[in-house]
Design a protein around this motif. Structure first.
Motif, mmCIF file in Angstrom:
data_model
loop_
_atom_site.group_PDB
_atom_site.id
_atom_site.type_symbol
_atom_site.label_atom_id
_atom_site.label_comp_id
_atom_site.label_asym_id
_atom_site.label_seq_id
_atom_site.Cartn_x
_atom_site.Cartn_y
_atom_site.Cartn_z
ATOM 1 N N GLN A 73 0.823 -1.209 0.000
ATOM 2 C CA GLN A 73 0.000 0.000 0.000
ATOM 3 C C GLN A 73 0.860 1.263 0.000
ATOM 4 O O GLN A 73 0.625 2.199 -0.760
ATOM 5 C CB GLN A 73 -0.832 0.003 1.271
ATOM 6 N N ALA A 74 1.852 1.254 0.882
ATOM 7 C CA ALA A 74 2.723 2.433 0.985
ATOM 8 C C ALA A 74 3.378 2.707 -0.362
ATOM 9 O O ALA A 74 3.457 3.855 -0.811
ATOM 10 C CB ALA A 74 3.774 2.217 2.071
ATOM 11 N N ALA A 75 3.814 1.632 -1.004
ATOM 12 C CA ALA A 75 4.481 1.802 -2.292
ATOM 13 C C ALA A 75 3.507 2.377 -3.325
ATOM 14 O O ALA A 75 3.857 3.267 -4.112
ATOM 15 C CB ALA A 75 5.033 0.462 -2.775
ATOM 16 N N ALA A 113 3.081 2.953 5.778
ATOM 17 C CA ALA A 113 4.444 2.547 6.129
ATOM 18 C C ALA A 113 4.592 2.415 7.633
ATOM 19 O O ALA A 113 5.175 1.446 8.140
ATOM 20 C CB ALA A 113 5.444 3.563 5.585
ATOM 21 N N LEU A 114 4.056 3.371 8.369
ATOM 22 C CA LEU A 114 4.171 3.326 9.834
ATOM 23 C C LEU A 114 3.401 2.137 10.398
ATOM 24 O O LEU A 114 3.866 1.450 11.310
ATOM 25 C CB LEU A 114 3.663 4.632 10.446
ATOM 26 N N ALA A 141 10.269 1.257 7.757
ATOM 27 C CA ALA A 141 10.509 2.435 6.944
ATOM 28 C C ALA A 141 10.130 3.727 7.638
ATOM 29 O O ALA A 141 9.499 4.607 7.058
ATOM 30 C CB ALA A 141 9.760 2.316 5.611
ATOM 31 N N LYS A 142 10.551 3.846 8.893
ATOM 32 C CA LYS A 142 10.167 5.048 9.623
ATOM 33 C C LYS A 142 10.808 6.305 9.025
ATOM 34 O O LYS A 142 10.193 7.381 9.023
ATOM 35 C CB LYS A 142 10.548 4.903 11.101
ATOM 36 N N ASP A 143 12.002 6.153 8.509
ATOM 37 C CA ASP A 143 12.685 7.325 7.933
ATOM 38 C C ASP A 143 11.936 7.865 6.723
ATOM 39 O O ASP A 143 11.696 9.069 6.605
ATOM 40 C CB ASP A 143 14.107 6.949 7.493
#
Ligand SMILES: Nc1ncnc2c1ncn2[C@@H]1O[C@H](COP(=O)(O)OP(=O)(O)O)[C@@H](O)[C@H]1O
Ligand SMILES: [Mg+2]
Length: 1008
Positions: free
Chosen positions: A857-859, A888-889, A894-896
């Motif tokens: 989803q984030a992607a 992402a969270l 991938a917090k950065d």
């Protein structure tokens, strides 16, 4: 007719108060407006009040002040003449006054060096006389409207030039009698007043005569919507003021009993006060009789002359009066002198006017019916013998007098002439009224055709074309159909075809329209009518494009183009080229140079043909195509230029306002929302046609929505929907209109947590519409629908609700089927497609599912964000970044990257003032322990609210229920309701809506 101060003084000796009584408040209003004008702001005052109450006197007094301060006052009055007034009469009067003051060369200079079209209003400026023989204006070609636009512009130029020398007050008296042309010009001047700083416009009207369907009502209503237009009422005098007026007239205090008696009988109307004072000893039966008393004391010969004069209208020239009364000049003067002395009439250089219209009306009513007809016949005969007696508009006056004299043959003939005369001054509605009159009288005049040298069907055809020019579709269709019934298509196929073409263009249902156009084509298939055939083919092509019959449309347009080139018909070439450009781009990605070329050619041909509607249509097509392809800046620029052009042609309200949509749309996309709102508001101020207004309101609603002003968005959308559906019963005239309205409604439902309704609407809308016919507006609808589903998935309470999840799943299936068929065209639609894909992933993601789904989803969201960035649309870009970070969270990795996305989203949404998004970003950042040092992160809680309460408040402001807030913040509904009541008490709000409103007012939800 209180024109100058000298005249006032003159009257003072004749039972009229030398001083103005009362009216301090009204004068102050006028002074304030005048002060604004001198500061360079626009201002218009509409003064209403009953007849005789003192509107003209007040205006004259104010005019005196203005002149004393070095300002210039121009006054023109609307004249009553039959049912319709005299076209542009007040402006003719203004021009005449100016000519008297600065001479013809002076006025010409003020008009920009050329008398131009203004000469049509005042022949003294040097008009070219019409050709002898058939009246020019009733010939085959209707003047296509730009002359009228130029005339309007010239009046604006004139005011502008004058106001550069000194402040100007333009007084238009008695608007209740304004004919439609005058109403249009007044509207044009007032709505363009920003362009002429330094001009105060005052309009007066009899408020007691404006019955429900009075034609001036809509004008006043439309004008009142402009922010610089103010209405003021001139009330009757109080008892005290009546006493003052009596004393002022009589030169000494009157005893209280007399004041009481006059006040009781006059009810404080100054005109009646004056009359009563003159003739106190008589007791009139009605107020109307009252105004006759003064006259009835005059010698019999004077009374006769007055009655004759009353049939002339507001003002009658010496020469005309002496011709009508068959007396020498001296005798006329002798007969009328007592009336002037008694202040019944006011004399000017070459004629007489009644002191007040009520006196004229009373005198006229005093004529016996038979006598009235005879007097009118005498006027008609006198003017027919010497048209110069009518001071310019002979035919229109003749038509009026013959009709009132019941001489139908002459009435018909002069109405035909008057139609031509009206056409020459661009008074198309009066032309139409006169043509309608000719048609109406036709059967009662046996030799009608000989009298005017033309046939009834020609009159009907002409009326149909003039109505078309006026955008009056219904009457135009009716006249055209009537004409078609009277002509034999075999005898004159070209004409029948061209009438069918006109009717076809006017028909709302595509089927009917195409049927008319095809029938027209069949009539001109003989090779003898190629010009008509080209034009019909071009009309058919335009119509087919609107129903998405692309292939057929292209074939027709190509044929039209080829034929029109042979017949050298520039306008038809232009129209065919526009259509070709519009259908051309459907084939390929992006707009090609070839299509831009076609549009440029279409435009220059339209300019050569002198057809301004076509020129502006080219701007509309071009900006629409550009925006569809994501060329926001170019689209906005083309449309902006078009607006300026429309204003020059006097088409600001119609084509100009429509072009505002095409400016606002790209500005909205570019995130330049303030500018978009400005453009929208300016266009709405012009009182554009309903569909244009509705489209503008939807756009304004979308902006309000993005800013978190839900109630405002809701209001705008509801009003737009009413306008859309009010147009044609229930069905919208354009599919796109329905799509954009549905999309916004969907977003509102979703934001308000009204899931059930959101689903129902999405289902219905996708079912009902052929999205493939309009991918441009279909994609946004699909995205909004997918979002509605996603919101249900992620809201636990909603997901558990009865049947909701099932319905959502079903809808998702339907959406996917549609999306599969829909080809994204251009970068914007591609970005929508990516958002759609991401939104569907969100909608399908079960909470129990593994983080891998979330990473996907984030992607997807990241990809969408990149596409939006490329399409230069910051708002959906920020929203996609936010979703990417959220996914992402939640996936725990991938917090950065998430922090980077959130920073960017915070920055963009803060810049845009997209409050709900700002709030969501801040909330997510805080929850994730990410410091965003941009706008959203510094979201500290003002107003004595805790940070948590501020979060809750934001959700309240977004229209959420306690349950929704609870699930959003992962707290229990009970805790949520405690927060809500604490917030309400801290803000002193009685309701959630009020709390939200207060929060906005205190800017609690603003990014710092
Ligand atoms: N405030 C006033 N003070 C003195 N005379 C007035 C006043 N208002 C009206 N009049 C007189 O009453 C008559 C009618 O006024 P007018 O301005 O012509 O009315 P309206 O234009 O409203 O029909 C005029 O003769 C005018 O001089
Ligand atoms: Mg008046």
């Amino acid at each position: 007719m209180l024109g100058s101060d000298g005249m006032l003084e003159d009257m003072a000796s004749r039972l009229i108060s030398p001083a103005l009584i009362g009216r301090r408040a009204q004068l102050a209003d006028l002074e304030t407006a005048f002060a604004a004008v001198r500061r360079g702001e626009p201002a218009t005052v509409l003064l209403g009040g009953e007849a005789g109450v003192g509107k003209s006197r007040l205006t004259a007094e104010f005019a005196g002040h203005v002149r004393a301060e070095g300002g210039r006052v121009l006054t023109g009055g609307c004249l009553e003449l039959g049912a319709e007034g005299l076209p542009f009469a007040p402006f003719t009067a203004v021009l005449r006054e100016l000519v008297r003051e600065v001479g013809t060369p002076g006025v010409t200079e003020l008009l920009g060096g050329r008398a131009g079209e203004a000469a049509r209003l005042l022949p003294d400026l040097g008009v070219t006389e019409p050709e002898p023989g058939e009246p020019a204006g009733n010939g085959a070609d209707v003047y296509p409207g730009e002359g009228r636009g130029r005339l309007f512009e010239q009046m604006l130029t004139l005011l502008e030039q004058l106001s550069e020398r000194s402040p100007v007050v333009l007084v238009i008296e008695d608007l209740h009698w304004a004919d439609r042309s005058t109403r249009d010009l007044v509207f044009f001047l007032v709505s363009n007043q920003r362009a002429v700083p330094g001009v105060l416009i005052i309009g007066t009207f009899r408020s007691d005569e404006l019955h429900r369907t009075h034609p001036v009502r809509p004008l006043l209503a439309e004008l009142s919507r402009l922010p610089w237009v103010q209405r003021a009422e001139v009330p009757r005098l109080t008892r005290g003021e009546t006493g003052e007026l009596l004393a002022a007239i009589a030169g000494q205090q009157q005893d209280p009993a007399r004041v009481d008696s006059v006040f009781a009988r006059s009810e404080g109307n100054p005109l009646f006060v004056e009359e009563l004072l003159c003739c106190d000893d008589m007791l009139p039966e009605s107020l109307r009789d009252l105004v006759l008393i003064r006259a009835q004391r005059l010698p019999e010969a004077t009374q006769n002359a007055l009655r004759v004069a009353s049939a002339a209208g507001e003002r009658a020239g010496h020469a005309l009066l002496s011709a009508v009364s068959r007396l020498g000049d001296d005798d006329v003067e002798r007969a009328l002198r007592p009336a002037v002395e008694a202040n019944v009439l006011v004399a000017d250089a070459d004629g007489y006017a009644f002191r007040h219209a009520l006196i004229r009306e009373a005198m006229y009513e005093d004529l016996l019916p038979g006598e009235r007809g005879r007097v009118h016949a005498r006027y008609a005969e006198a003017i027919a013998a010497d048209p110069s007696l009518a001071a310019g508009r002979a035919a229109i006056q003749l038509a009026h007098h013959w009709y009132a004299a019941h001489d139908l043959g002459n009435a018909l003939a002069s109405a035909w002439q008057a139609a031509a005369e009206a056409n020459r001054v661009f008074a198309y509605s009066e032309q139409l009224a006169m043509l309608a009159k000719v048609s109406e009288l036709w059967d009662k005049v046996p030799d009608a055709a000989q009298r005017i040298g033309t046939s009834h069907d020609r009159v009907l055809e002409k009326a149909g074309r003039v109505a078309h020019l006026l955008h009056e579709d219904e009457p135009s269709r009716a006249f055209t159909s009537a004409a078609l019934r009277e002509i034999d298509p075999k005898a004159d196929p070209g004409r029948a075809a061209s009438l069918l073409e006109l009717r076809g263009k006017l028909r709302p249902e595509t089927q009917d329209a195409v049927a008319d156009l095809r029938e027209a084509l069949s009539l001109v298939a003989d090779g003898q009518h190629e010009r008509e055939r080209a034009s019909i083919l071009a009309s058919l092509a335009t119509r087919l494009t609107k129903s998405n019959a692309t292939t057929e449309a292209r074939a027709a347009a190509l044929q039209a183009l080829e034929l029109a080139e042979q017949t050298r018909d520039l306008a038809t070439q232009a129209s065919a080229l526009s259509t070709l450009a519009a259908v051309g781009h459907v084939d390929g990605p992006g707009i090609s140079d070839m299509e831009m070329d076609m549009l440029a050619r279409a435009r220059s041909l339209a300019i050569q043909a002198g057809d301004h509607h076509l020129v502006l249509n080219a701007s509309i097509s071009e900006s629409h195509l550009l925006e569809g392809l994501g060329e926001h800046e170019r689209a906005a620029q083309v449309a902006r230029d078009g607006i300026a052009e429309a204003a020059r042609y006097g088409l600001a309200r119609t084509e100009g306002a429509f072009l505002a949509i095409n400016v606002a749309e790209p500005l909205y996309a570019l995130g330049r929302w303030d500018e978009a709102v400005e453009v929208i508001e300016r266009a709405l101020n012009l009182s554009a046609p309903p569909r244009t207004r509705a489209c503008l309101q939807v756009l304004a609603g979308a902006i309000a929505m993005a800013r978190g002003e839900l109630a405002k968005a809701d209001g705008l959308l509801s009003s737009a929907v009413q306008l859309f559906s009010g147009l044609r019963g229930r069905a919208y005239s354009h599919v796109e209109d329905q799509l954009v309205a549905d999309q916004l409604r969907l977003e509102l439902f979703t934001a308000q947590g009204r899931h059930q309704e959101a689903l129902a609407l999405a289902q219905d809308s996708v079912h009902r519409h052929d999205l493939q016919a309009s991918p441009r507006y279909g994609w946004p609808l699909l995205v909004a629908a997918a979002r509605a589903v996603a919101e249900i998935t992620v809201t636990p309470a909603a997901a558990r609700a009865d049947g909701l999840a099932d319905a959502a799943g079903e809808l998702l299936g339907a959406l996917d089927a549609e999306a599969g068929k829909l080809r994204p065209e251009g970068p914007v639609q591609q970005a929508y497609q990516l958002s759609y894909t991401a939104e569907v992933l969100r909608a399908r993601h079960a909470p129990a599912e593994a983080p891998s789904g979330l990473a996907e989803q984030a992607a997807a969201w990241e990809q969408a964000a990149a596409a939006w960035e490329q399409a230069r649309e910051p708002y959906p870009q920020a929203a996609a970044l936010f979703r990417a970070a959220e996914a992402a969270l939640a996936s725990g990795g991938a917090k950065d990257a998430a922090a980077t996305w959130l920073h960017r989203a915070a920055e963009i949404s803060g810049d845009l003032g997209a409050r709900p998004l700002v709030g969501a970003v801040a909330l997510l950042a805080r929850r994730a322990g990410i410091r965003t040092d941009s706008a959203a992160a510094q979201y500290v809680a003002p107003g004595g609210l805790t940070p948590r309460e501020l979060d809750v408040l934001r959700l309240i402001a977004a229209g959420m229920s306690n349950a929704r807030i609870a699930s959003e913040l992962f707290i229990s509904p009970k805790t949520a309701s405690v927060h809500v009541s604490n917030i309400m008490s801290k803000l002193g709000a009685a309701s959630r809506g009020e709390a939200a409103a207060t929060a906005h007012k205190l800017r609690l939800l603003d990014p710092p």
